[in-house]
Design a protein around this motif. Structure first.
Motif, mmCIF file in Angstrom:
data_model
loop_
_atom_site.group_PDB
_atom_site.id
_atom_site.type_symbol
_atom_site.label_atom_id
_atom_site.label_comp_id
_atom_site.label_asym_id
_atom_site.label_seq_id
_atom_site.Cartn_x
_atom_site.Cartn_y
_atom_site.Cartn_z
ATOM 1 N N LEU A 1 -14.812 65.476 50.279
ATOM 2 C CA LEU A 1 -13.522 64.919 49.904
ATOM 3 C C LEU A 1 -13.203 63.754 50.834
ATOM 4 O O LEU A 1 -12.856 63.937 51.993
ATOM 5 N N VAL A 2 -13.352 62.544 50.322
ATOM 6 C CA VAL A 2 -13.113 61.323 51.099
ATOM 7 C C VAL A 2 -11.860 60.644 50.558
ATOM 8 O O VAL A 2 -11.777 60.342 49.360
ATOM 9 N N SER A 3 -10.885 60.407 51.421
ATOM 10 C CA SER A 3 -9.672 59.713 51.010
ATOM 11 C C SER A 3 -9.998 58.263 50.682
ATOM 12 O O SER A 3 -10.634 57.565 51.474
ATOM 13 N N LEU A 4 -9.560 57.832 49.510
ATOM 14 C CA LEU A 4 -9.838 56.471 49.060
ATOM 15 C C LEU A 4 -8.623 55.563 49.269
ATOM 16 O O LEU A 4 -7.493 56.031 49.359
ATOM 17 N N SER A 5 -8.876 54.291 49.318
ATOM 18 C CA SER A 5 -7.833 53.311 49.606
ATOM 19 C C SER A 5 -6.999 52.995 48.376
ATOM 20 O O SER A 5 -7.418 52.240 47.497
ATOM 21 N N GLU A 6 -5.794 53.570 48.314
ATOM 22 C CA GLU A 6 -4.865 53.173 47.259
ATOM 23 C C GLU A 6 -4.457 51.713 47.422
ATOM 24 O O GLU A 6 -4.171 51.023 46.450
ATOM 25 N N GLN A 7 -4.428 51.235 48.669
ATOM 26 C CA GLN A 7 -3.986 49.865 48.943
ATOM 27 C C GLN A 7 -4.928 48.826 48.350
ATOM 28 O O GLN A 7 -4.499 47.732 47.959
ATOM 29 N N ASN A 8 -6.216 49.150 48.247
ATOM 30 C CA ASN A 8 -7.172 48.240 47.605
ATOM 31 C C ASN A 8 -6.739 47.880 46.183
ATOM 32 O O ASN A 8 -6.958 46.753 45.728
ATOM 33 N N LEU A 9 -6.116 48.837 45.488
ATOM 34 C CA LEU A 9 -5.822 48.634 44.068
ATOM 35 C C LEU A 9 -4.677 47.650 43.834
ATOM 36 O O LEU A 9 -4.859 46.679 43.083
ATOM 37 N N PRO A 10 -3.479 47.835 44.420
ATOM 38 C CA PRO A 10 -2.447 46.801 44.226
ATOM 39 C C PRO A 10 -2.825 45.464 44.863
ATOM 40 O O PRO A 10 -2.368 44.414 44.411
ATOM 41 N N GLY A 11 -3.678 45.491 45.874
ATOM 42 C CA GLY A 11 -4.057 44.254 46.539
ATOM 43 C C GLY A 11 -5.123 43.466 45.813
ATOM 44 O O GLY A 11 -5.168 42.236 45.927
ATOM 45 N N CYS A 12 -5.994 44.162 45.058
ATOM 46 C CA CYS A 12 -7.187 43.488 44.544
ATOM 47 C C CYS A 12 -7.330 43.451 43.022
ATOM 48 O O CYS A 12 -8.226 42.762 42.522
ATOM 49 N N SER A 13 -6.502 44.174 42.268
ATOM 50 C CA SER A 13 -6.782 44.307 40.830
ATOM 51 C C SER A 13 -5.870 43.470 39.947
ATOM 52 O O SER A 13 -5.648 43.796 38.779
#
Length: 328
Positions: free
Chosen positions: A153-165
């Motif tokens: 279980l690896v926590s993923l970056s939610e911040q990547n999504l609003p920043g990059c998509s």
């Protein structure tokens, strides 16, 4: 009233009910502000009015719950000083759009319906403080699917999504769509870990770093509208992103129990959540069935960030209307 006469009346227990209510609310207001670190400027008076309205609604609902009129309770939380309109503006951000140039991809979906499951132990509750529930939902679904694949279980970056998509159609803290988040990860070739790009609940530049990528997407399963049986099958394999209309007052201050509200329709979907399980309570044939739904408003809301949503009751809150999960 003269101070001496007031104190005398208080000691004799003959203060009017209105005064007693005011004293109780004063104490609760002070305690609530301290609990959530609330500091106000000139708008405190208005916030107090809103808070009192919400408090009275909660108390009235819970009194009716004790009379068997409802299946869930409410409780004051960090959103208690927000009108429903303000709450929707701050916390809801689902932007439903037509598929652009066939970018939403699909694969055949076959799965067995198995016994009830509860994946709360492997689903992380994230505090969403902007209209990015779509990003938290997508990241949660991808975390769960990666866990099923790798056992880690690896926590993923939610911040990547609003920043990059943005190029896929998402608008950061102004809203987005889980489909476009999954499409971005696929096109991008990965999504970073939470450790490398922590969630900041705000817009910002894209800070994706390929060497820190911890997950990827190869496909997407769109569950047919109101396909409750397929939602069960999908959830049996792993978490499923789903949209709900979270604009009703009861949804804002839900505490525990099985949420059922006849006014919560399958239309006007405006908030991304994560279905992490399903089950039932009580004896057959009158048992109450529910979905286990992870929200993105922090552990204070609901039961440690989760809610039970009525299942098999006319697609309550549209939970099976726009459900999907990534293939990894």
């Amino acid at each position: 009233m003269h101070p001496f006469l007031f104190l005398t009346a208080l000691c004799l227990g003959i203060v009017s009910p209105t005064t007693k209510l005011g004293l109780r609310l004063d104490a609760q207001w002070i305690q609530w502000k301290a609990t959530y670190g609330k500091l106000y400027d000139e708008n405190e008076r208005w916030r107090r009015v809103v808070w009192e309205r919400n408090m009275k609604m909660i108390e009235r609902h819970n009194q009716e719950y004790s009379q068997g009129k409802h299946s869930f309770t409410m409780a004051m939380n960090a959103f208690g000083d927000l009108t429903n309109e303000k709450f929707r503006h701050m916390m809801h951000g689902l932007k439903i759009q037509k598929d652009k140039d066939g970018k939403v991809f699909k694969i055949p979906f076959f799965a067995e319906i198995i016994v009830p499951v509860d994946r709360r132990q492997t689903a992380r509750v994230s505090p969403g403080q902007c209209a990015s529930g779509w990003a938290l939902s997508a990241a949660g679904a991808l975390e769960g699917r990666m866990f099923q694949k790798t056992g880690q279980l690896v926590s993923l970056s939610e911040q990547n999504l609003p920043g990059c998509s943005w190029s896929q159609g998402n608008k950061g803290c102004r809203g987005g769509l889980m489909d476009y988040a999954f499409q971005h990860v696929r096109n991008n070739g990965g999504l970073d870990s939470e450790e490398s790009d922590p969630y900041r609940a705000q817009d910002g530049s894209c800070e994706y770093t390929p060497e820190y990528s911890a997950a990827n997407v190869t496909g997407l399963v769109n569950i047919p509208q109101q396909g409750a049986s397929l939602l069960v099958a999908g959830t049996a394999v792993g978490p499923v992103s789903a949209a709900v209309p979270a604009s009703l007052d009861p949804f804002q201050v839900y505490k525990e129990g099985i949420y059922y509200d006849p006014n919560c329709s399958s239309e006007d979907l405006d908030h991304g959540t994560l279905v992490v399980g399903y089950g039932s309570q009580g004896e057959e044939p009158k048992n109450q069935k529910y979905w286990i739904v992870k929200n993105s408003w922090g552990r204070d809301r609901g039961t440690q960030g989760y809610m039970l949503l009525a299942k098999d009751r006319d697609d309550q809150c549209g939970i099976a209307t726009m459900a999907r999960f990534p293939v990894v």
